[in-house]
Design a protein around this motif. Structure first.
Motif, PDB file in Angstrom:
ATOM      1  N   GLY A 179      43.744  45.056  38.090  1.00 28.77           N
ATOM      2  CA  GLY A 179      44.590  44.960  38.059  1.00 28.77           C
ATOM      3  C   GLY A 179      45.074  42.943  38.856  1.00 28.77           C
ATOM      4  N   GLY A 180      43.842  42.466  38.754  1.00 32.57           N
ATOM      5  CA  GLY A 180      43.817  41.593  38.683  1.00 32.57           C
ATOM      6  C   GLY A 180      44.283  40.243  38.431  1.00 32.57           C
ATOM      7  N   GLU A 181      43.955  39.675  38.785  1.00 33.38           N
ATOM      8  CA  GLU A 181      44.907  38.061  37.887  1.00 33.38           C
ATOM      9  C   GLU A 181      44.474  37.475  36.294  1.00 33.38           C
ATOM     10  OE1 GLU A 181      44.826  34.861  40.296  1.00 33.38           O
ATOM     11  OE2 GLU A 181      46.489  35.461  42.192  1.00 33.38           O
ATOM     12  N   ILE A 182      42.886  37.745  35.984  1.00 38.53           N
ATOM     13  CA  ILE A 182      42.016  37.421  35.354  1.00 38.53           C
ATOM     14  C   ILE A 182      41.730  39.199  34.652  1.00 38.53           C
ATOM     15  CG2 ILE A 182      40.234  36.649  34.511  1.00 38.53           C
ATOM     16  CD1 ILE A 182      39.883  34.966  36.318  1.00 38.53           C
ATOM     17  N   GLN A 183      42.806  39.480  33.182  1.00 38.60           N
ATOM     18  CA  GLN A 183      42.643  41.006  32.732  1.00 38.60           C
ATOM     19  C   GLN A 183      41.346  40.300  31.572  1.00 38.60           C
ATOM     20  OE1 GLN A 183      43.910  43.472  33.382  1.00 38.60           O
ATOM     21  NE2 GLN A 183      44.990  42.341  34.860  1.00 38.60           N
ATOM     22  N   VAL A 184      40.688  41.317  31.392  1.00 40.08           N
ATOM     23  CA  VAL A 184      39.691  41.201  30.643  1.00 40.08           C
ATOM     24  C   VAL A 184      39.514  42.107  29.467  1.00 40.08           C
ATOM     25  CG1 VAL A 184      38.278  39.351  32.227  1.00 40.08           C
ATOM     26  CG2 VAL A 184      37.548  42.144  31.748  1.00 40.08           C
ATOM     27  N   ALA A 185      38.564  42.235  28.698  1.00 37.80           N
ATOM     28  CA  ALA A 185      38.625  42.803  27.261  1.00 37.80           C
ATOM     29  C   ALA A 185      36.807  43.356  27.564  1.00 37.80           C
ATOM     30  CB  ALA A 185      38.713  42.778  25.857  1.00 37.80           C
ATOM     31  N   HIS A 186      36.683  45.056  27.626  1.00 35.16           N
ATOM     32  CA  HIS A 186      35.585  45.635  28.472  1.00 35.16           C
ATOM     33  C   HIS A 186      34.386  45.190  27.123  1.00 35.16           C
ATOM     34  CE1 HIS A 186      36.711  48.709  30.054  1.00 35.16           C
ATOM     35  NE2 HIS A 186      37.091  47.677  30.679  1.00 35.16           N
ATOM     36  N   ASP A 187      34.951  44.299  25.772  1.00 33.72           N
ATOM     37  CA  ASP A 187      33.873  44.309  24.863  1.00 33.72           C
ATOM     38  C   ASP A 187      34.057  42.452  24.502  1.00 33.72           C
ATOM     39  OD1 ASP A 187      36.362  44.006  23.878  1.00 33.72           O
ATOM     40  OD2 ASP A 187      35.927  44.926  21.983  1.00 33.72           O
ATOM     41  N   ALA A 188      34.845  42.318  25.218  1.00 35.41           N
ATOM     42  CA  ALA A 188      34.441  40.249  25.367  1.00 35.41           C
ATOM     43  C   ALA A 188      32.710  40.396  25.105  1.00 35.41           C
ATOM     44  CB  ALA A 188      34.540  39.976  26.773  1.00 35.41           C
ATOM     45  N   PRO A 189      32.807  38.907  24.948  1.00 35.04           N
ATOM     46  CA  PRO A 189      31.284  38.186  24.159  1.00 35.04           C
ATOM     47  C   PRO A 189      30.785  37.962  25.700  1.00 35.04           C
ATOM     48  CG  PRO A 189      33.136  36.829  22.660  1.00 35.04           C
ATOM     49  CD  PRO A 189      33.896  38.411  24.150  1.00 35.04           C
ATOM     50  N   LEU A 190      29.780  37.886  25.275  1.00 32.35           N
ATOM     51  CA  LEU A 190      28.626  38.422  26.203  1.00 32.35           C
ATOM     52  C   LEU A 190      28.828  36.233  26.618  1.00 32.35           C
ATOM     53  CD1 LEU A 190      25.956  40.239  25.853  1.00 32.35           C
ATOM     54  CD2 LEU A 190      27.283  40.492  28.180  1.00 32.35           C
ATOM     55  N   ARG A 191      27.995  35.873  27.678  1.00 32.50           N
ATOM     56  CA  ARG A 191      28.010  34.360  27.850  1.00 32.50           C
ATOM     57  C   ARG A 191      25.801  34.207  28.504  1.00 32.50           C
ATOM     58  NH1 ARG A 191      31.929  32.417  32.088  1.00 32.50           N
ATOM     59  NH2 ARG A 191      30.469  29.479  31.642  1.00 32.50           N
ATOM     60  N   PRO A 192      25.445  33.004  27.751  1.00 27.24           N
ATOM     61  CA  PRO A 192      23.965  32.924  27.900  1.00 27.24           C
ATOM     62  C   PRO A 192      24.349  33.141  29.823  1.00 27.24           C
ATOM     63  CG  PRO A 192      24.966  31.395  26.153  1.00 27.24           C
ATOM     64  CD  PRO A 192      25.721  32.108  27.102  1.00 27.24           C
ATOM     65  N   SER A 193      25.058  32.578  30.432  1.00 30.57           N
ATOM     66  CA  SER A 193      24.647  32.478  31.456  1.00 30.57           C
ATOM     67  C   SER A 193      24.607  33.584  32.519  1.00 30.57           C
ATOM     68  CB  SER A 193      26.176  31.377  32.714  1.00 30.57           C
ATOM     69  OG  SER A 193      27.035  32.292  31.913  1.00 30.57           O
ATOM     70  N   MET A 194      25.546  34.871  31.771  1.00 31.68           N
ATOM     71  CA  MET A 194      25.168  36.085  32.192  1.00 31.68           C
ATOM     72  C   MET A 194      23.708  36.487  32.621  1.00 31.68           C
ATOM     73  SD  MET A 194      28.117  37.947  31.100  1.00 31.68           S
ATOM     74  CE  MET A 194      30.524  37.364  31.166  1.00 31.68           C
ATOM     75  N   ASP A 195      23.005  36.526  31.289  1.00 31.53           N
ATOM     76  CA  ASP A 195      22.185  36.901  31.167  1.00 31.53           C
ATOM     77  C   ASP A 195      20.679  35.868  32.007  1.00 31.53           C
ATOM     78  OD1 ASP A 195      21.726  38.794  28.888  1.00 31.53           O
ATOM     79  OD2 ASP A 195      21.337  37.092  27.447  1.00 31.53           O
ATOM     80  N   ILE A 196      20.443  34.915  31.996  1.00 28.04           N
ATOM     81  CA  ILE A 196      20.740  33.666  33.393  1.00 28.04           C
ATOM     82  C   ILE A 196      20.004  34.134  34.763  1.00 28.04           C
ATOM     83  CG2 ILE A 196      20.541  31.792  34.043  1.00 28.04           C
ATOM     84  CD1 ILE A 196      18.805  31.852  31.174  1.00 28.04           C
ATOM     85  N   PHE A 197      21.169  34.894  34.846  1.00 28.85           N
ATOM     86  CA  PHE A 197      21.121  35.583  36.135  1.00 28.85           C
ATOM     87  C   PHE A 197      20.953  36.736  36.614  1.00 28.85           C
ATOM     88  CE2 PHE A 197      23.067  38.875  39.849  1.00 28.85           C
ATOM     89  CZ  PHE A 197      23.134  38.077  40.192  1.00 28.85           C
ATOM     90  N   ALA A 198      20.677  37.883  35.208  1.00 33.05           N
ATOM     91  CA  ALA A 198      19.516  38.522  35.221  1.00 33.05           C
ATOM     92  C   ALA A 198      18.050  38.096  34.883  1.00 33.05           C
ATOM     93  CB  ALA A 198      20.269  39.834  33.752  1.00 33.05           C
ATOM     94  N   VAL A 199      17.994  36.765  34.713  1.00 31.73           N
ATOM     95  CA  VAL A 199      16.630  36.993  34.524  1.00 31.73           C
ATOM     96  C   VAL A 199      16.005  36.514  35.944  1.00 31.73           C
ATOM     97  CG1 VAL A 199      15.228  34.537  33.373  1.00 31.73           C
ATOM     98  CG2 VAL A 199      16.243  36.150  32.363  1.00 31.73           C
ATOM     99  N   GLY A 200      16.717  35.510  36.613  1.00 27.41           N
ATOM    100  CA  GLY A 200      16.299  35.568  37.823  1.00 27.41           C
ATOM    101  C   GLY A 200      16.126  36.682  39.053  1.00 27.41           C
ATOM    102  N   CYS A 201      16.848  37.412  38.491  1.00 29.88           N
ATOM    103  CA  CYS A 201      16.846  38.766  39.589  1.00 29.88           C
ATOM    104  C   CYS A 201      15.239  39.971  38.367  1.00 29.88           C
ATOM    105  CB  CYS A 201      17.323  40.399  39.265  1.00 29.88           C
ATOM    106  SG  CYS A 201      19.225  39.693  39.613  1.00 29.88           S
TER     107      CYS A 201
END
Length: 337
Positions: A179-201
């Motif tokens: 119910g948030g302001e931003i609606q997202v699809a579960h299968d929306a494309p991944l972004r490289p920045s998401m991988d970078i966060f995981a690499v940092g972890c």
């Protein structure tokens, strides 16, 4: 069938025997639904085809898949060690070995993103390490949701909590509010920045001797601005490593850099200059040859290895490093024939 590995719920991992050696089979049991898996099969085929063209890859896609009425199977070669296991195995990694693995992980992610592929589930269990510390990034999660609800931990447990340890490597923006302001699809494309966060972890866990940077509750608190991971990172003596990790895990995904940018920016600061191109080219040429030839190549290369490691002239390293290991390999091939 030889052994069931791990406690994952979404995909069961099974170690099996094959005529050519051990293989890892990941099994998805259909749960009474009539899901059409053809789109996921096309994604797997694209990833395999794209990666087959990469020279000296640090990526290891699924090599075969099969669908039946009751299940779907993904298959790849079995590796004895992933990074999570290697961190608790003697002999323990030295500081320069950890930096070498961090360099290779960034290089693997660069190879992915340069070819338009995002991983989606980078964690220590999906980083495979050979006995001589060559690294592969595996188990690309093109079939897992990009976004999951922040207030329903069952989705995280089902798709991403492989070992039941609640360690979380997902970028904060991958959690959404119902119910948030931003609606997202579960299968929306991944972004490289998401991988970078995981690499940092993952890099943080590498230098924290296997201690996770985030558990799920801490990651969600960090997302709300109620948790500061920098205090945990103070256990890492090298300020350059801490700075690089903190830059990778920024809450604003647009503030994170590309893998290539981190390789360039932290060369000579965190990552020794001789890693690239010299040492990486040398290892790349060692990779496909037989053990006796590897020994011969190391013997012939040893004076140059010492010179590169002791040299502070990065420009000279780049020129020599691009050609030396290839020339040595050519000399060895002449001797073999």
């Amino acid at each position: 069938l030889k052994e069931v590995l791990g406690r994952a719920r979404f995909l069961k991992s099974i170690q099996c025997k094959h005529d050519e050696g051990l293989v890892l089979v990941k099994v998805y049991f259909k749960r009474g639904d009539s899901s059409d898996l053809r789109e996921y099969e096309r994604k797997l085929a694209r990833i395999r085809e794209v990666f087959s063209r990469i020279e000296n890859p640090h990526v290891w896609p699924f090599q075969f898949w099969l669908e039946t009425d009751k299940a779907a199977y993904l298959l790849r070669q079995y590796f004895f060690n992933n990074l999570h296991d290697r961190l608790s195995t003697r002999p323990f990694l030295s500081l320069v070995e950890k930096k070498w693995l961090a360099f290779q992980l960034l290089y693997a992610v660069k190879q992915c993103h340069d070819n338009g592929i995002c991983h989606g589930d980078i964690k220590c269990e999906n980083v495979l390490v050979t006995s001589w510390n060559w690294l592969y990034l595996a188990d690309f999660a093109s079939f897992k949701p990009t976004y999951i609800p922040h207030d329903d931990p069952s989705d995280f447990s089902f798709f991403f909590d492989t070992g039941g340890r609640r360690r979380c490597y997902l970028a904060p923006e991958r959690f959404y509010e119902h119910g948030g302001e931003i609606q997202v699809a579960h299968d929306a494309p991944l972004r490289p920045s998401m991988d970078i966060f995981a690499v940092g972890c993952v890099i943080a866990e590498l230098f924290l001797e296997g201690q996770p940077l985030f558990e799920l509750s801490q990651l969600l608190a960090y997302r709300r601005g109620q948790y500061d991971p920098s205090q945990h990172l103070e256990k890492i003596p090298d300020s350059g490593i801490r700075k690089m990790i903190l830059h990778m895990i920024q809450l604003d995904p647009d503030s994170r850099c590309s893998a290539e940018s981190y390789l360039q920016s932290y060369s000579g600061v965190v990552l020794p200059c001789y890693f690239s191109p010299f040492l990486h080219n040398l290892y790349s040429n060692l990779n496909p040859i037989v053990p006796d030839s590897r020994v011969a190549m190391c013997q012939l290369s040893f004076p140059e290895i010492l010179r590169q490691m002791l040299n502070t002239n990065a420009g000279e390293e780049t020129v020599v490093g691009q050609n030396f290991s290839t020339n040595v390999k050519d000399r060895i091939l002449v001797v073999e024939h």
